[in-house]
Design a protein around this motif. Structure first.
Motif, PDB file in Angstrom:
ATOM      1  N   GLN A  37      33.404 -19.894 -23.013  1.00 11.77           N
ATOM      2  CA  GLN A  37      34.312 -18.855 -22.532  1.00 11.77           C
ATOM      3  C   GLN A  37      35.395 -19.384 -21.592  1.00 11.77           C
ATOM      4  OE1 GLN A  37      33.947 -15.984 -24.092  1.00 11.77           O
ATOM      5  NE2 GLN A  37      32.121 -16.885 -25.060  1.00 11.77           N
ATOM      6  N   ARG A  38      35.670 -20.662 -21.678  1.00 13.52           N
ATOM      7  CA  ARG A  38      36.777 -21.214 -20.890  1.00 13.52           C
ATOM      8  C   ARG A  38      37.713 -21.966 -21.821  1.00 13.52           C
ATOM      9  NH1 ARG A  38      34.909 -24.354 -15.561  1.00 13.52           N
ATOM     10  NH2 ARG A  38      37.115 -24.925 -15.750  1.00 13.52           N
ATOM     11  N   ASP A  39      39.008 -21.730 -21.653  1.00 18.54           N
ATOM     12  CA  ASP A  39      39.985 -22.351 -22.543  1.00 18.54           C
ATOM     13  C   ASP A  39      40.323 -23.783 -22.124  1.00 18.54           C
ATOM     14  OD1 ASP A  39      40.101 -20.049 -24.026  1.00 18.54           O
ATOM     15  OD2 ASP A  39      41.801 -19.229 -22.890  1.00 18.54           O
ATOM     16  N   LYS A  40      40.155 -24.060 -20.836  1.00 16.71           N
ATOM     17  CA  LYS A  40      40.520 -25.390 -20.349  1.00 16.71           C
ATOM     18  C   LYS A  40      39.265 -26.228 -20.042  1.00 16.71           C
ATOM     19  CE  LYS A  40      44.947 -24.059 -18.298  1.00 16.71           C
ATOM     20  NZ  LYS A  40      45.764 -24.064 -17.054  1.00 16.71           N
ATOM     21  N   PRO A  41      39.269 -27.481 -20.503  1.00 18.20           N
ATOM     22  CA  PRO A  41      38.135 -28.358 -20.191  1.00 18.20           C
ATOM     23  C   PRO A  41      38.318 -29.019 -18.824  1.00 18.20           C
ATOM     24  CG  PRO A  41      39.670 -29.522 -21.559  1.00 18.20           C
ATOM     25  CD  PRO A  41      40.245 -28.132 -21.365  1.00 18.20           C
ATOM     26  N   TYR A  42      37.332 -29.785 -18.442  1.00 16.93           N
ATOM     27  CA  TYR A  42      37.448 -30.606 -17.230  1.00 16.93           C
ATOM     28  C   TYR A  42      37.204 -32.061 -17.616  1.00 16.93           C
ATOM     29  CZ  TYR A  42      35.966 -33.077 -13.034  1.00 16.93           C
ATOM     30  OH  TYR A  42      35.825 -34.014 -12.048  1.00 16.93           O
ATOM     31  N   ALA A  43      38.156 -32.912 -17.318  1.00 19.15           N
ATOM     32  CA  ALA A  43      38.038 -34.335 -17.633  1.00 19.15           C
ATOM     33  C   ALA A  43      37.593 -35.089 -16.373  1.00 19.15           C
ATOM     34  CB  ALA A  43      39.368 -34.883 -18.134  1.00 19.15           C
ATOM     35  N   GLU A  44      36.393 -35.652 -16.443  1.00 21.38           N
ATOM     36  CA  GLU A  44      35.827 -36.366 -15.296  1.00 21.38           C
ATOM     37  C   GLU A  44      36.122 -37.863 -15.419  1.00 21.38           C
ATOM     38  OE1 GLU A  44      31.497 -37.070 -13.081  1.00 21.38           O
ATOM     39  OE2 GLU A  44      31.632 -36.027 -15.007  1.00 21.38           O
ATOM     40  N   ASP A  45      36.744 -38.421 -14.399  1.00 22.31           N
ATOM     41  CA  ASP A  45      37.067 -39.853 -14.377  1.00 22.31           C
ATOM     42  C   ASP A  45      35.837 -40.633 -13.924  1.00 22.31           C
ATOM     43  OD1 ASP A  45      38.005 -42.421 -13.935  1.00 22.31           O
ATOM     44  OD2 ASP A  45      39.946 -41.745 -13.175  1.00 22.31           O
ATOM     45  N   LEU A  46      35.345 -41.522 -14.779  1.00 21.85           N
ATOM     46  CA  LEU A  46      34.138 -42.293 -14.474  1.00 21.85           C
ATOM     47  C   LEU A  46      34.436 -43.742 -14.113  1.00 21.85           C
ATOM     48  CD1 LEU A  46      31.799 -40.971 -17.329  1.00 21.85           C
ATOM     49  CD2 LEU A  46      32.033 -40.134 -14.985  1.00 21.85           C
ATOM     50  N   GLY A  47      35.710 -44.058 -13.886  1.00 18.60           N
ATOM     51  CA  GLY A  47      36.056 -45.416 -13.505  1.00 18.60           C
ATOM     52  C   GLY A  47      36.792 -46.170 -14.603  1.00 18.60           C
ATOM     53  N   ARG A  48      37.186 -47.394 -14.297  1.00 19.68           N
ATOM     54  CA  ARG A  48      37.938 -48.194 -15.266  1.00 19.68           C
ATOM     55  C   ARG A  48      37.068 -48.551 -16.465  1.00 19.68           C
ATOM     56  NH1 ARG A  48      38.949 -53.507 -16.441  1.00 19.68           N
ATOM     57  NH2 ARG A  48      37.748 -54.336 -14.688  1.00 19.68           N
ATOM     58  N   ALA A  49      37.641 -48.481 -17.636  1.00 21.66           N
ATOM     59  CA  ALA A  49      36.915 -48.830 -18.858  1.00 21.66           C
ATOM     60  C   ALA A  49      36.821 -50.345 -18.997  1.00 21.66           C
ATOM     61  CB  ALA A  49      37.613 -48.239 -20.077  1.00 21.66           C
ATOM     62  N   THR A  50      35.804 -50.791 -19.718  1.00 20.11           N
ATOM     63  CA  THR A  50      35.651 -52.223 -19.989  1.00 20.11           C
ATOM     64  C   THR A  50      36.801 -52.701 -20.875  1.00 20.11           C
ATOM     65  OG1 THR A  50      33.246 -52.034 -19.872  1.00 20.11           O
ATOM     66  CG2 THR A  50      34.133 -53.965 -20.979  1.00 20.11           C
ATOM     67  N   ARG A  51      37.402 -53.797 -20.484  1.00 22.52           N
ATOM     68  CA  ARG A  51      38.513 -54.338 -21.268  1.00 22.52           C
ATOM     69  C   ARG A  51      37.979 -55.079 -22.491  1.00 22.52           C
ATOM     70  NH1 ARG A  51      42.530 -56.725 -16.529  1.00 22.52           N
ATOM     71  NH2 ARG A  51      43.106 -54.679 -15.654  1.00 22.52           N
ATOM     72  N   GLU A  52      38.542 -54.763 -23.651  1.00 28.88           N
ATOM     73  CA  GLU A  52      38.140 -55.402 -24.901  1.00 28.88           C
ATOM     74  C   GLU A  52      39.357 -56.088 -25.527  1.00 28.88           C
ATOM     75  OE1 GLU A  52      36.103 -52.890 -27.613  1.00 28.88           O
ATOM     76  OE2 GLU A  52      34.775 -52.006 -26.083  1.00 28.88           O
ATOM     77  N   LEU A  53      39.133 -57.283 -26.072  1.00 22.83           N
ATOM     78  CA  LEU A  53      40.203 -58.058 -26.694  1.00 22.83           C
ATOM     79  C   LEU A  53      39.745 -58.499 -28.082  1.00 22.83           C
ATOM     80  CD1 LEU A  53      41.139 -60.304 -23.657  1.00 22.83           C
ATOM     81  CD2 LEU A  53      42.474 -58.396 -24.528  1.00 22.83           C
ATOM     82  N   ASN A  54      40.548 -58.233 -29.073  1.00 20.31           N
ATOM     83  CA  ASN A  54      40.289 -58.681 -30.442  1.00 20.31           C
ATOM     84  C   ASN A  54      41.350 -59.697 -30.824  1.00 20.31           C
ATOM     85  OD1 ASN A  54      38.084 -56.789 -30.921  1.00 20.31           O
ATOM     86  ND2 ASN A  54      39.686 -55.217 -30.918  1.00 20.31           N
ATOM     87  N   VAL A  55      40.912 -60.835 -31.313  1.00 17.32           N
ATOM     88  CA  VAL A  55      41.830 -61.929 -31.621  1.00 17.32           C
ATOM     89  C   VAL A  55      41.619 -62.377 -33.065  1.00 17.32           C
ATOM     90  CG1 VAL A  55      42.515 -64.290 -31.054  1.00 17.32           C
ATOM     91  CG2 VAL A  55      41.852 -62.706 -29.233  1.00 17.32           C
ATOM     92  N   THR A  56      42.700 -62.486 -33.810  1.00 23.03           N
ATOM     93  CA  THR A  56      42.659 -63.103 -35.132  1.00 23.03           C
ATOM     94  C   THR A  56      43.123 -64.539 -34.967  1.00 23.03           C
ATOM     95  OG1 THR A  56      43.120 -60.999 -36.231  1.00 23.03           O
ATOM     96  CG2 THR A  56      43.514 -63.012 -37.498  1.00 23.03           C
ATOM     97  N   ALA A  57      42.172 -65.467 -35.001  1.00 24.80           N
ATOM     98  CA  ALA A  57      42.472 -66.880 -34.774  1.00 24.80           C
ATOM     99  C   ALA A  57      42.431 -67.645 -36.093  1.00 24.80           C
ATOM    100  CB  ALA A  57      41.449 -67.460 -33.799  1.00 24.80           C
ATOM    101  N   PHE A  58      43.036 -68.805 -36.083  1.00 25.35           N
ATOM    102  CA  PHE A  58      42.943 -69.668 -37.270  1.00 25.35           C
ATOM    103  C   PHE A  58      42.969 -71.126 -36.824  1.00 25.35           C
ATOM    104  CE2 PHE A  58      47.483 -69.002 -36.673  1.00 25.35           C
ATOM    105  CZ  PHE A  58      48.030 -70.256 -36.903  1.00 25.35           C
TER     106      PHE A  58
END
Length: 410
Positions: A37-58
């Motif tokens: 019964q509420r139109d607006k949600p609440y977004a809770e900040d849980l901190g910085r996300a883990t950084r992920e890196l994907n590399v296509t190497a050769f």
């Protein structure tokens, strides 16, 4: 400098490779809460996300198979490693998923490696440390034990002249009178009325153990102290009032120490009769007992009370440690050791808490205003009304005077 000139040669654990492309994910961890019964949600900040890196190497060249094997060995080595990323520089990472190596007849002389990394971070455990407050309370208990034992060893009226008993009763009553005439803040933490203790004088004097237990137990301990002060002063300025109690206790201990010094000198007077010498020894013992009881209470209160103000905390610490030093000058060796242990414990405890204490500044309200208004004008936060009342011992929060008052600088 062109952007290509800023690129760094890619390596992992020191093994070089070439990079065709890369992508990464960065941002915050967010938990979205949705409610019926509420139109607006609440977004809770849980901190910085883990950084992920994907590399296509050769790897390419006549020796690419040897280079591939070295890279595979680096990838299969346990634990995090150092990745030099062409665009992000040196990073501490762990391999998130197994690397995928591809060979192709069409592209002979090279292989492609799909790499997925996450930042390594650190494994942090709760650190164990000593509770300085608990050490102060333990030191206070040891001081009480040493003071009680010393009193029992020195005080004696059994088998002595009646004048020795009478002098003991008088010294005991004089000590209670001194407390009765002290600041009212001290009497607010008494476990029993002073008149009640005076009525027990004739039964306590012959029983040194009961006397020591009674005197060391004459003050309230813990939260009851704060409650007594709050009830006595209408709840305003509890922290500051407890600081006043500690100051009054240290002042009392100094007076008792002076009385004990005089009595000790009388007991050591050449040619004095045995009865008078014992009466003087008893007087010194009683005054030491009362003084040490005040110090035990001061140490306990200093440890358990809040110290929100830096300057007040330093003042309380210095007063208590100076009083313990003063008492140390005229006592037996076991009591001396207990006093110095208490001194060191109080100094370490309060000094360790100073980083949590705030500095003060002085302001002057333009007119007589409620503490609520003063809090909003100063901090834009009405919830800090109690803080202003506490710092300045204001009995009527609805009428803060138009004169200098203390407030926290933050």
């Amino acid at each position: 400098m062109a952007w290509k000139d800023k690129l760094q040669p890619a390596t992992f654990r020191g093994v070089p490779f070439e990079v065709e492309s890369d992508d990464g994910s960065f941002g915050r961890r967010t938990q979205v809460h949705e409610y019926p019964q509420r139109d607006k949600p609440y977004a809770e900040d849980l901190g910085r996300a883990t950084r992920e890196l994907n590399v296509t190497a050769f790897l390419i060249g006549a020796d690419y198979l040897d280079a591939r094997d070295k890279l595979l060995e680096a990838l299969e080595t346990a634990g995090p490693g150092t990745l030099v990323h062409p665009w992000y520089g040196e990073l501490k990472v762990s391999l998130k998923d197994p690397a995928r190596v591809s060979h192709s007849i069409a592209n002979g002389g090279m292989c492609t490696v799909q790499l997925s990394f996450v930042e390594a971070g650190e494994l942090a455990f709760p650190s164990a440390g000593n509770s300085l407050g608990a050490k102060s309370l333990e030191a206070a208990d040891r001081l009480q034990e040493a003071g009680s034992f010393d009193y029992v060893e020195k005080f004696d009226v059994n088998g002595k002249a009646s004048s020795v008993f009478d002098d003991g009763v008088k010294t005991f009553n004089d000590a209670l009178d001194l407390i009765d005439n002290a600041e009212s803040t001290v009497k607010s933490i008494m476990s029993n009325p002073l008149d009640f203790l005076k009525q027990r004088a004739t039964t306590l004097i012959p029983d040194a153990v009961a006397m020591a237990d009674t005197i060391f137990g004459m003050y309230k301990r813990g939260e009851s102290v704060v409650e007594s002060v709050a009830s006595m002063f209408g709840g305003g300025g509890a922290s500051a009032r407890n600081g006043d109690v500690v100051s009054a206790l240290t002042s009392l201990s100094a007076t008792f120490a002076n009385r004990a010094t005089i009595a000790d000198a009388v007991a050591k007077t050449p040619g004095i009769s045995p009865s008078r010498a014992q009466a003087a020894t008893n007087a010194a013992a009683i005054n030491h007992l009362f003084g040490q009881a005040a110090l035990v209470q001061a140490v306990g209160m200093t440890t358990t009370m809040d110290l929100p103000i830096y300057d007040d905390a330093v003042k309380i610490r210095d007063n208590v440690t100076a009083a313990l030093d003063n008492e140390s000058l005229i006592v037996s060796d076991p009591v001396y050791v207990a006093l110095q242990d208490a001194r060191a414990a109080v100094h370490a405890d309060v000094t360790g808490r100073l980083s949590q204490s705030a500095r003060l500044k002085t302001i002057t309200p333009r007119s007589i205003t409620p503490a609520l208004v003063t809090a909003y004008d100063q901090f834009e936060d009405v919830a800090r009304e109690g803080e202003i009342v506490d710092l300045n011992k204001i009995r009527r929060p609805g009428f803060v005077p138009a004169e200098p008052i203390r407030v926290l600088s933050v």
